[in-house]
Design an enzyme around this catalytic site. Structure first.
Site, short mmCIF file in Angstrom:
data_model
loop_
_atom_site.label_atom_id
_atom_site.label_comp_id
_atom_site.label_asym_id
_atom_site.label_seq_id
_atom_site.Cartn_x
_atom_site.Cartn_y
_atom_site.Cartn_z
N GLN A 270 59.12 -30.59 43.97
CA GLN A 270 60.42 -31.19 43.71
C GLN A 270 60.57 -31.52 42.23
O GLN A 270 59.61 -31.90 41.56
CB GLN A 270 60.63 -32.42 44.58
CG GLN A 270 59.58 -33.50 44.50
CD GLN A 270 59.87 -34.63 45.47
OE1 GLN A 270 60.98 -34.80 45.95
NE2 GLN A 270 58.84 -35.42 45.76
N HIS B 264 63.93 -28.30 44.99
CA HIS B 264 64.44 -29.56 45.50
C HIS B 264 65.77 -29.89 44.81
O HIS B 264 66.81 -29.91 45.43
CB HIS B 264 63.43 -30.70 45.34
CG HIS B 264 63.88 -32.01 45.94
ND1 HIS B 264 64.66 -32.93 45.25
CD2 HIS B 264 63.65 -32.56 47.14
CE1 HIS B 264 64.89 -33.97 46.01
NE2 HIS B 264 64.30 -33.78 47.17
N ASP C 278 67.76 -29.98 48.24
CA ASP C 278 68.08 -31.19 49.01
C ASP C 278 69.39 -31.74 48.46
O ASP C 278 69.47 -32.15 47.30
CB ASP C 278 66.95 -32.22 48.85
CG ASP C 278 67.09 -33.38 49.83
OD1 ASP C 278 68.19 -33.58 50.38
OD2 ASP C 278 66.08 -34.08 50.07
N GLU D 115 68.61 -28.69 52.65
CA GLU D 115 68.15 -29.91 53.31
C GLU D 115 69.24 -30.98 53.29
O GLU D 115 69.90 -31.17 52.27
CB GLU D 115 66.90 -30.43 52.60
CG GLU D 115 66.28 -31.64 53.28
CD GLU D 115 64.92 -32.03 52.70
OE1 GLU D 115 64.46 -33.15 53.00
OE2 GLU D 115 64.33 -31.22 51.95
N ASP E 153 66.42 -34.12 57.51
CA ASP E 153 65.62 -35.22 56.94
C ASP E 153 66.19 -36.52 57.48
O ASP E 153 65.68 -37.08 58.45
CB ASP E 153 65.68 -35.16 55.41
CG ASP E 153 64.87 -36.27 54.75
OD1 ASP E 153 64.27 -37.09 55.47
OD2 ASP E 153 64.83 -36.33 53.50
N GLN F 8 61.83 -31.77 58.24
CA GLN F 8 60.96 -32.46 57.28
C GLN F 8 60.27 -33.60 58.01
O GLN F 8 60.92 -34.56 58.44
CB GLN F 8 61.66 -33.05 56.05
CG GLN F 8 60.55 -33.50 55.10
CD GLN F 8 60.92 -34.45 53.99
OE1 GLN F 8 60.04 -35.09 53.42
NE2 GLN F 8 62.17 -34.54 53.64
N LYS G 120 58.58 -36.54 57.53
CA LYS G 120 58.46 -37.44 56.37
C LYS G 120 57.36 -38.44 56.69
O LYS G 120 57.59 -39.45 57.35
CB LYS G 120 59.81 -38.12 56.12
CG LYS G 120 60.07 -38.47 54.68
CD LYS G 120 61.49 -38.95 54.50
CE LYS G 120 61.86 -39.11 53.04
NZ LYS G 120 62.21 -37.86 52.39
N CYS H 240 58.00 -38.95 47.03
CA CYS H 240 57.46 -39.07 45.68
C CYS H 240 56.80 -40.43 45.45
O CYS H 240 56.06 -40.61 44.48
CB CYS H 240 58.58 -38.87 44.67
SG CYS H 240 60.03 -39.90 44.99
#
Length: 415
Positions: A171, A193, A235, A270, A304, A326, A328, A358
């Protein structure tokens, strides 16, 4: 195989916690900060440094294994747990979880997770807590059995030892152009991303976004090595729905229009829209997926928001309401449930993308690698942080080391 003691250490996540509602409402950036009033409960500012909490398990041989708890970047958004509060988690861990850990058999990973993560006073434990503690329990089992964490996952879920590497997705953060160049030069499998999280980045009618998609494809051809052909993954944080409207047909038409601008690439989109609830998300995403499939589009939808927990993932997969989930990891909770989520996706012929945030740490990223490789996920996120170099090296190197160890184990068994 008893745990003798439990240690806690405060730490930092690798990026920041952001108030998504405030950003969607138009908060402007000033340098690295966002200017304006926060909206999501728990946020004193729109952007806060990410915190983490490490838990160490002291084993019978005095070895100490660690796991890291943290929230995700957009905590409190899209049905997620609220902003990570390390002091509250520390207190809960000391009072409730530590005594359970001292009673657990650390050699049995899934069984230990089930016992330790039982609800307290009919309330489920925070998912961030489950995530960190389960990493430590997985490392404990690996240490006690003298195996890799991936082998423990394979043993617990009756999976063969893997041989294939898992494609890595990087990303870019806001340094889009520079980081795209880095990704291309490093031949990243899936990119970039793009962090399309505001009207400014999406543009009127999505024009700014479409120009960026075209630029990424062109740049890939310009500076990529011969034969390099990544998947393009963007995304958009619900901005197609916000700008184009929430009619599934209109969203599918826009996604196809974007895909037509980069016909030589597989395109992942996404979070095209946020329909406000898990049920509404499932119903409408299923319609979008069906339209794209009927058109034989090269575009794939990735879910997501509104698909956070293991049960959410099961519902989306069974409804075929996405091409890729995703997973997560801090939102799923126990890393054993990340493994289960991948297997649920595979059983329903839906793509499994082991993601995360992140805001994670090196330890949580490395544990995610072992689960991703063991379950043979379709792709995994380079994490932590928003810098390409660090995240790609942490995840990529851990994966390569793991595969080398598994190859050695395989040759020993044959011999």
């Amino acid at each position: 195989m008893q745990i003798k003691n439990v240690l806690l250490a405060p730490g930092s996540g690798a990026f920041f916690y952001d108030d998504q509602a405030a950003i969607r409402s138009g908060a402007m950036q000033d340098g690295f900060i966002y200017v304006g009033q926060p909206i999501t409960p728990g946020f004193d500012f729109i952007r806060l440094p990410a915190s983490s909490l490490s838990i160490g398990l002291v084993l019978a041989d005095d070895s100490i294994v660690w796991g890291d708890m943290m929230g995700v970047q957009y905590s409190g958004a899209g049905g997620r747990d609220p902003l990570f509060e390390p002091n509250q988690l520390s207190d809960l861990t000391s009072r409730i979880v530590a005594p359970r850990l001292l009673d657990a058999d650390a050699s049995h990973f899934c069984e230990s997770c089930t016992r330790v993560f039982e609800p307290f006073e009919h309330t489920p434990l925070p998912l961030a807590l489950e995530y960190g503690v389960s990493q430590a329990l997985l490392r404990a089992a690996a240490h006690l059995h003298r195996k890799t964490m991936a082998e423990i996952v394979c043993s617990e879920f009756n999976l063969p030892l893997p041989t294939r590497r898992v494609p890595i997705y990087c990303q870019s953060g806001d340094a889009r152009e520079i980081n795209v160049d880095k990704m291309i030069l490093k031949a990243v499998d899936v990119l970039p991303h793009g962090l399309i999280n505001s009207r400014q980045k999406f543009g009127v009618g999505g024009q700014t976004f479409m120009e960026f998609v075209t630029w990424v494809a062109t740049r890939t051809r310009q500076i990529g090595r011969p034969g390099y052909h990544p998947v393009l993954h963007f995304d958009v944080y619900g901005w197609i729905g916000q700008e184009i409207g929430l009619e599934p047909q209109s969203i599918a038409d826009f996604v196809c229009k974007v895909a037509d601008t980069v016909p030589d690439f597989t395109l992942n989109i996404e979070s095209p829209a946020d329909f406000g609830s898990t049920q509404a998300q499932i119903e409408n995403y299923a319609k979008i997926v069906s339209i794209l499939d009927n058109r034989d589009s090269s575009a794939r939808i990735v879910v997501d928001e509104r698909c956070n927990t293991l049960e959410d993932i099961r519902l989306f997969a069974e409804a075929k309401a996405t091409h890729l989930v995703q997973i997560k990891t801090p939102d799923v909770g126990s890393i054993a449930d990340t493994a289960r989520a991948v297997l649920i996706c595979k059983a329903n012929k839906v793509g499994a993308y082991v993601g995360g945030s992140c805001t994670e740490t090196d330890l949580s990223a490395q544990a995610s690698v072992h689960v991703s490789v063991a379950t043979q996920a379709d792709m995994m996120l380079a994490k932590p942080g928003m810098g390409v170099d660090e995240a790609f090296s942490i995840v990529g190197n851990e994966q390569n080391r793991l595969l080398a160890m598994l190859n050695r184990r395989r040759s020993e068994n044959v011999g």
